[in-house]
Design a protein around this motif. Structure first.
Motif, PDB file in Angstrom:
ATOM      1  N   ALA A 164       0.833  -1.198   0.000  1.00 36.61           N
ATOM      2  CA  ALA A 164       0.000   0.000   0.000  1.00 36.61           C
ATOM      3  C   ALA A 164       0.862   1.240   0.000  1.00 36.61           C
ATOM      4  CB  ALA A 164      -0.910  -0.019   1.226  1.00 36.61           C
ATOM      5  N   GLY A 165       0.242   2.371  -0.304  1.00 32.32           N
ATOM      6  CA  GLY A 165       0.943   3.638  -0.250  1.00 32.32           C
ATOM      7  C   GLY A 165       1.301   3.997   1.181  1.00 32.32           C
ATOM      8  N   PRO A 166       2.073   5.050   1.385  1.00 34.26           N
ATOM      9  CA  PRO A 166       2.568   5.405   2.720  1.00 34.26           C
ATOM     10  C   PRO A 166       1.549   6.106   3.601  1.00 34.26           C
ATOM     11  CG  PRO A 166       3.347   6.994   1.122  1.00 34.26           C
ATOM     12  CD  PRO A 166       2.610   5.938   0.338  1.00 34.26           C
ATOM     13  N   GLY A 167       0.335   6.322   3.082  1.00 37.64           N
ATOM     14  CA  GLY A 167      -0.655   7.038   3.881  1.00 37.64           C
ATOM     15  C   GLY A 167      -0.322   8.508   3.957  1.00 37.64           C
ATOM     16  N   ASN A 168      -0.161   9.018   5.161  1.00 36.86           N
ATOM     17  CA  ASN A 168       0.123  10.437   5.356  1.00 36.86           C
ATOM     18  C   ASN A 168       1.615  10.711   5.143  1.00 36.86           C
ATOM     19  OD1 ASN A 168       0.951  12.804   7.193  1.00 36.86           O
ATOM     20  ND2 ASN A 168      -1.258  13.049   6.957  1.00 36.86           N
ATOM     21  N   VAL A 169       1.935  11.647   4.252  1.00 40.11           N
ATOM     22  CA  VAL A 169       3.317  11.998   3.969  1.00 40.11           C
ATOM     23  C   VAL A 169       3.604  13.395   4.486  1.00 40.11           C
ATOM     24  CG1 VAL A 169       5.020  12.419   2.160  1.00 40.11           C
ATOM     25  CG2 VAL A 169       3.403  10.530   1.932  1.00 40.11           C
ATOM     26  N   ASN A 170       4.647  13.512   5.322  1.00 33.26           N
ATOM     27  CA  ASN A 170       5.068  14.799   5.887  1.00 33.26           C
ATOM     28  C   ASN A 170       3.940  15.534   6.618  1.00 33.26           C
ATOM     29  OD1 ASN A 170       7.672  14.481   5.058  1.00 33.26           O
ATOM     30  ND2 ASN A 170       7.474  15.702   3.223  1.00 33.26           N
ATOM     31  N   GLY A 171       2.960  14.776   7.090  1.00 33.59           N
ATOM     32  CA  GLY A 171       1.869  15.391   7.834  1.00 33.59           C
ATOM     33  C   GLY A 171       0.943  16.235   6.994  1.00 33.59           C
ATOM     34  N   VAL A 172       1.050  16.153   5.659  1.00 33.07           N
ATOM     35  CA  VAL A 172       0.272  17.032   4.786  1.00 33.07           C
ATOM     36  C   VAL A 172      -0.516  16.247   3.746  1.00 33.07           C
ATOM     37  CG1 VAL A 172       0.397  18.957   3.157  1.00 33.07           C
ATOM     38  CG2 VAL A 172       2.028  18.830   5.047  1.00 33.07           C
ATOM     39  N   LEU A 173       0.106  15.284   3.082  1.00 40.50           N
ATOM     40  CA  LEU A 173      -0.451  14.688   1.873  1.00 40.50           C
ATOM     41  C   LEU A 173      -0.942  13.264   2.105  1.00 40.50           C
ATOM     42  CD1 LEU A 173       2.487  15.887  -0.389  1.00 40.50           C
ATOM     43  CD2 LEU A 173       0.337  17.075   0.042  1.00 40.50           C
ATOM     44  N   ASN A 174      -2.031  12.901   1.437  1.00 39.16           N
ATOM     45  CA  ASN A 174      -2.628  11.579   1.581  1.00 39.16           C
ATOM     46  C   ASN A 174      -2.255  10.702   0.395  1.00 39.16           C
ATOM     47  OD1 ASN A 174      -4.196   9.325   1.929  1.00 39.16           O
ATOM     48  ND2 ASN A 174      -6.062  10.441   2.430  1.00 39.16           N
ATOM     49  N   TYR A 175      -1.451   9.687   0.656  1.00 37.43           N
ATOM     50  CA  TYR A 175      -1.005   8.765  -0.400  1.00 37.43           C
ATOM     51  C   TYR A 175      -1.443   7.327  -0.100  1.00 37.43           C
ATOM     52  CZ  TYR A 175       1.830  11.888  -3.254  1.00 37.43           C
ATOM     53  OH  TYR A 175       2.242  12.873  -4.126  1.00 37.43           O
ATOM     54  N   ASP A 176      -2.601   7.157   0.534  1.00 37.25           N
ATOM     55  CA  ASP A 176      -3.010   5.812   0.935  1.00 37.25           C
ATOM     56  C   ASP A 176      -3.345   4.907  -0.251  1.00 37.25           C
ATOM     57  OD1 ASP A 176      -5.375   6.976   0.160  1.00 37.25           O
ATOM     58  OD2 ASP A 176      -6.408   6.715   2.067  1.00 37.25           O
ATOM     59  N   ASP A 177      -3.658   5.480  -1.417  1.00 35.75           N
ATOM     60  CA  ASP A 177      -3.979   4.648  -2.576  1.00 35.75           C
ATOM     61  C   ASP A 177      -2.885   4.699  -3.639  1.00 35.75           C
ATOM     62  OD1 ASP A 177      -4.325   7.237  -3.378  1.00 35.75           O
ATOM     63  OD2 ASP A 177      -6.284   6.936  -4.321  1.00 35.75           O
ATOM     64  N   ALA A 178      -1.692   5.115  -3.236  1.00 37.48           N
ATOM     65  CA  ALA A 178      -0.604   5.309  -4.198  1.00 37.48           C
ATOM     66  C   ALA A 178      -0.097   3.999  -4.786  1.00 37.48           C
ATOM     67  CB  ALA A 178       0.550   6.043  -3.533  1.00 37.48           C
ATOM     68  N   ILE A 179       0.450   4.092  -5.990  1.00 38.29           N
ATOM     69  CA  ILE A 179       1.150   2.982  -6.639  1.00 38.29           C
ATOM     70  C   ILE A 179       2.595   3.005  -6.162  1.00 38.29           C
ATOM     71  CG2 ILE A 179       1.910   2.026  -8.851  1.00 38.29           C
ATOM     72  CD1 ILE A 179      -0.503   3.634 -10.074  1.00 38.29           C
ATOM     73  N   THR A 180       3.095   1.858  -5.733  1.00 36.57           N
ATOM     74  CA  THR A 180       4.466   1.768  -5.225  1.00 36.57           C
ATOM     75  C   THR A 180       5.381   1.175  -6.289  1.00 36.57           C
ATOM     76  OG1 THR A 180       3.623   1.406  -2.986  1.00 36.57           O
ATOM     77  CG2 THR A 180       5.922   0.859  -3.377  1.00 36.57           C
ATOM     78  N   SER A 181       6.544   1.779  -6.470  1.00 34.29           N
ATOM     79  CA  SER A 181       7.537   1.249  -7.413  1.00 34.29           C
ATOM     80  C   SER A 181       8.932   1.445  -6.835  1.00 34.29           C
ATOM     81  CB  SER A 181       7.434   1.957  -8.771  1.00 34.29           C
ATOM     82  OG  SER A 181       8.057   3.222  -8.723  1.00 34.29           O
ATOM     83  N   ASP A 182       9.938   0.933  -7.545  1.00 36.72           N
ATOM     84  CA  ASP A 182      11.317   1.132  -7.101  1.00 36.72           C
ATOM     85  C   ASP A 182      12.083   2.067  -8.030  1.00 36.72           C
ATOM     86  OD1 ASP A 182      11.696  -0.449  -9.324  1.00 36.72           O
ATOM     87  OD2 ASP A 182      12.575  -2.152  -8.257  1.00 36.72           O
ATOM     88  N   ALA A 183      11.362   2.878  -8.816  1.00 35.14           N
ATOM     89  CA  ALA A 183      12.034   3.863  -9.668  1.00 35.14           C
ATOM     90  C   ALA A 183      12.800   4.845  -8.785  1.00 35.14           C
ATOM     91  CB  ALA A 183      11.022   4.603 -10.528  1.00 35.14           C
ATOM     92  N   PRO A 184      14.068   5.108  -9.077  1.00 31.88           N
ATOM     93  CA  PRO A 184      14.879   5.984  -8.221  1.00 31.88           C
ATOM     94  C   PRO A 184      14.610   7.448  -8.511  1.00 31.88           C
ATOM     95  CG  PRO A 184      16.215   5.177 -10.024  1.00 31.88           C
ATOM     96  CD  PRO A 184      14.855   4.546 -10.185  1.00 31.88           C
ATOM     97  N   LEU A 185      13.636   8.021  -7.807  1.00 31.37           N
ATOM     98  CA  LEU A 185      13.227   9.392  -8.056  1.00 31.37           C
ATOM     99  C   LEU A 185      13.699  10.319  -6.944  1.00 31.37           C
ATOM    100  CD1 LEU A 185       9.645   8.614  -9.333  1.00 31.37           C
ATOM    101  CD2 LEU A 185      11.744   8.908 -10.656  1.00 31.37           C
ATOM    102  N   PHE A 186      13.587  11.624  -7.216  1.00 30.55           N
ATOM    103  CA  PHE A 186      14.190  12.613  -6.325  1.00 30.55           C
ATOM    104  C   PHE A 186      13.444  13.934  -6.466  1.00 30.55           C
ATOM    105  CE2 PHE A 186      17.561  15.661  -5.124  1.00 30.55           C
ATOM    106  CZ  PHE A 186      17.983  15.095  -3.938  1.00 30.55           C
ATOM    107  N   PRO A 187      13.566  14.859  -5.481  1.00 28.51           N
ATOM    108  CA  PRO A 187      12.964  16.177  -5.612  1.00 28.51           C
ATOM    109  C   PRO A 187      13.245  16.803  -6.976  1.00 28.51           C
ATOM    110  CG  PRO A 187      13.849  15.948  -3.431  1.00 28.51           C
ATOM    111  CD  PRO A 187      14.231  14.695  -4.166  1.00 28.51           C
ATOM    112  N   GLY A 188      12.216  17.305  -7.597  1.00 32.43           N
ATOM    113  CA  GLY A 188      12.302  17.824  -8.958  1.00 32.43           C
ATOM    114  C   GLY A 188      11.453  16.983  -9.886  1.00 32.43           C
ATOM    115  N   ASN A 189      11.259  15.698  -9.527  1.00 32.41           N
ATOM    116  CA  ASN A 189      10.421  14.795 -10.307  1.00 32.41           C
ATOM    117  C   ASN A 189       8.936  14.931  -9.973  1.00 32.41           C
ATOM    118  OD1 ASN A 189      12.986  12.371 -10.060  1.00 32.41           O
ATOM    119  ND2 ASN A 189      12.238  13.216 -11.977  1.00 32.41           N
TER     120      ASN A 189
END
Length: 554
Positions: A164-189
């Motif tokens: 499953a997705g990480p749920g709450n991210v940084n206390g702001v964003l809801n990612y409970d239905d997110a798709i999980t992958s191992d793509a190496p991403l970074f700020p800017g993406n």
């Protein structure tokens, strides 16, 4: 809910689009399977680039995906947190003004539309009808670390993972239905397209957990849903409240103040009259410390994409092992790696050698350091005896599978062709954050007014705008790489201890020499053509590469 430590590592990344496909889903790749996969990636990289934009906002930059011919663009809310107006930078260098159509702070989605209708229909992504299956391959396109000296985005690959997705991210964003992958991403993406092997938009990238080397993307179903709900400037807050700017006088007044300033700033960016970035006032390290970065690379070795590609690229792995050598000091202590680039020469990273005039090449004996190119941070070493060198490959297309040699032997994909890296600009960008004084003043005034009239929804709106931007700024500092005159980019999880090692293609041909781990998901290598320009000796004294006959296939 993530624990506090993991939340800190769950970086809201300005991420690029991932691509999912059906090749060997959930199974190990064969050499032939990797070749077919590579053809898909090269095609996707070429076709997705003009459909991907860099979103230049008031407090940083991100990525967006074009989803209509008349210029509708989807991105993350944390990219568009404050800027109702932003500049969209297209891959051909064109800059266009866009206005935000709607934003959902909780689900981290926002939509922009071009202010002026384009003269010609724009290339745009077809939307996938479903989520990619577990084990599917993906490709990510975007602007990690912000725009470089060319407008072309970078390209990364990965595999969809279970979970499953990480749920709450940084206390702001809801990612409970997110798709999980191992793509190496970074700020800017963040906000960039996640595409399947058919080139369709399958999701929007938005967060990454470096501790678990996992990336998270908003599913296409959520994008479709918000496309219908977010228009006419509608704002959705995390608890479900909606703000219609046309009907809310405080919101209308707030954005009237903000918009006039931001629109003028964005127009200045387009016509070239915007103030230049200030010089950095404090030192910004070029890469994280070696131990931490090596640990991150080691964790990446356990991901499905690395495991599958490693098994399918034995030819490349064997070639990389043959091309790498260890450099030692006079006492026999290992100091660096180097790559055999021709029969009589090896290339190492100059900063690792220091002021030494000679080194010991393990297996060859003492060798002289005969030339250094400081702009590329590379040194030329004359071998004491002839060596067997790999064949060269010039002009490798973006999306091609690559392999880095050295202690960890890491595979990946070529992310971008050779271009310069401006270390000063990157350092200044890393220090950027917050808002210009007029914008901050407008936000403060709106919050005070909302408190006075007890309008809690406006208070929450201002808080969300600030929190989303803080979430972005907290992880940007300290990631600026040093400058290079011309380097290739690739997404192999390169450890700092691997610099100086060879970068080879799937067939075992030498593409270049690894010179830096810029940040997670982006490594730099000096390509063959640039190596020849720096050191003509490796090409028989000729500063230009020999013309290479075009071959079909990869």
């Amino acid at each position: 809910m993530l624990d506090k430590k993991t939340q800190l590592l769950s970086i809201v990344a300005i991420m690029a689009g991932l691509s999912f496909g059906s090749i060997a889903q959930g199974e190990d790749l064969s050499e032939k399977g990797a070749q077919r996969l590579q053809k898909h990636f090269v095609k996707i990289a070429k076709e997705a680039s003009p459909k991907t934009v860099c979103v230049l906002g008031v407090a940083g930059s991100g990525t967006g995906a074009v989803i209509s011919a008349d210029g509708l663009v989807v991105t993350n809310a944390h990219v568009a947190a404050v800027s109702r107006y932003s500049v969209l930078l297209f891959s051909d260098g064109t800059k266009r003004l866009a206005k935000r159509q709607g934003i959902d702070y909780g689900r981290d989605l926002a939509f922009y539309r071009l202010v002026k209708k384009p003269a010609q229909p724009l290339p745009f992504f077809e939307l996938s009808k479903s989520n990619p299956e577990f084990g599917s391959w993906i490709a990510a396109i975007g602007y990690p670390g912000g725009p470089r000296t060319t407008a072309a985005p970078t390209f990364s690959i990965g595999v969809v993972r279970k979970g499953a997705g990480p749920g709450n991210v940084n206390g702001v964003l809801n990612y409970d239905d997110a798709i999980t992958s191992d793509a190496p991403l970074f700020p800017g993406n963040s906000g960039g397209p996640m595409v399947d092997l058919q080139g369709r938009l399958a999701g929007i990238n938005g967060a990454v957990n470096l501790q678990g080397t996992a990336s998270y993307s908003i599913p296409i179903a959520r994008v479709r849903q918000r496309m219908k709900q977010l228009s006419d400037g509608i704002i959705m807050l995390p608890q479900g409240q909606k703000i219609n700017i046309k009907k809310n006088f405080i919101a209308r007044g707030l954005f009237k103040l903000i918009d006039s300033n931001i629109k003028r700033m964005m127009e200045q960016r387009i016509n070239g009259t915007a103030p230049k970035l200030p010089a950095p006032t404090t030192a910004v390290p070029s890469v994280p410390n070696f131990e931490e970065s090596d640990d991150l690379a080691k964790r990446a070795l356990k991901t499905p994409r690395v495991k599958q590609l490693s098994k399918a690229m034995s030819t490349a792995q064997n070639a990389a092992k043959k091309a790498v050598v260890t450099l030692q000091d006079g006492a026999g202590k290992a100091i660096a790696y180097a790559t055999i680039v021709s029969q009589n020469y090896a290339v190492a990273v100059a900063s690792r050698i220091g002021n030494r005039k000679a080194v010991i090449v393990k297996g060859y004996g003492q060798a002289r350091v005969i030339n250094i190119d400081r702009a590329q941070n590379i040194a030329l070493i004359k071998l004491p005896r002839a060596a067997k060198a790999l064949p060269w490959r010039h002009n490798t297309p973006v999306g091609s599978l690559v392999f880095s040699g050295g202690p960890y032997n890491t595979p990946g994909a070529l992310s971008a062709k050779s271009r310069s890296v401006n270390g000063r600009m990157a350092a200044a960008m890393a220090q950027s954050g917050g808002f210009p004084a007029p914008i901050q003043s407008a936000l403060d005034s709106a919050k005070k007014l909302a408190k006075r009239f007890n309008i809690s929804v406006i208070e929450e709106l201002v808080d969300q705008m600030l929190k989303s931007t803080e979430a972005r700024g907290s992880y940007m500092k300290g990631n600026a790489p040093r400058g290079f005159r011309s380097v290739l980019s690739h997404d192999s999880p390169l450890a700092p201890s691997q610099i100086g090692t060879p970068l080879v293609d799937k067939s075992g041909r030498l593409i270049g020499v690894n010179v830096a781990n810029a940040h997670f998901g982006t490594s730099y290598a000096v390509g063959i053509n640039d190596l020849i320009k720096s050191f003509p000796q490796i090409n028989g004294g000729k500063a230009r590469p020999k013309t290479q006959r075009k071959k079909s296939g990869f």
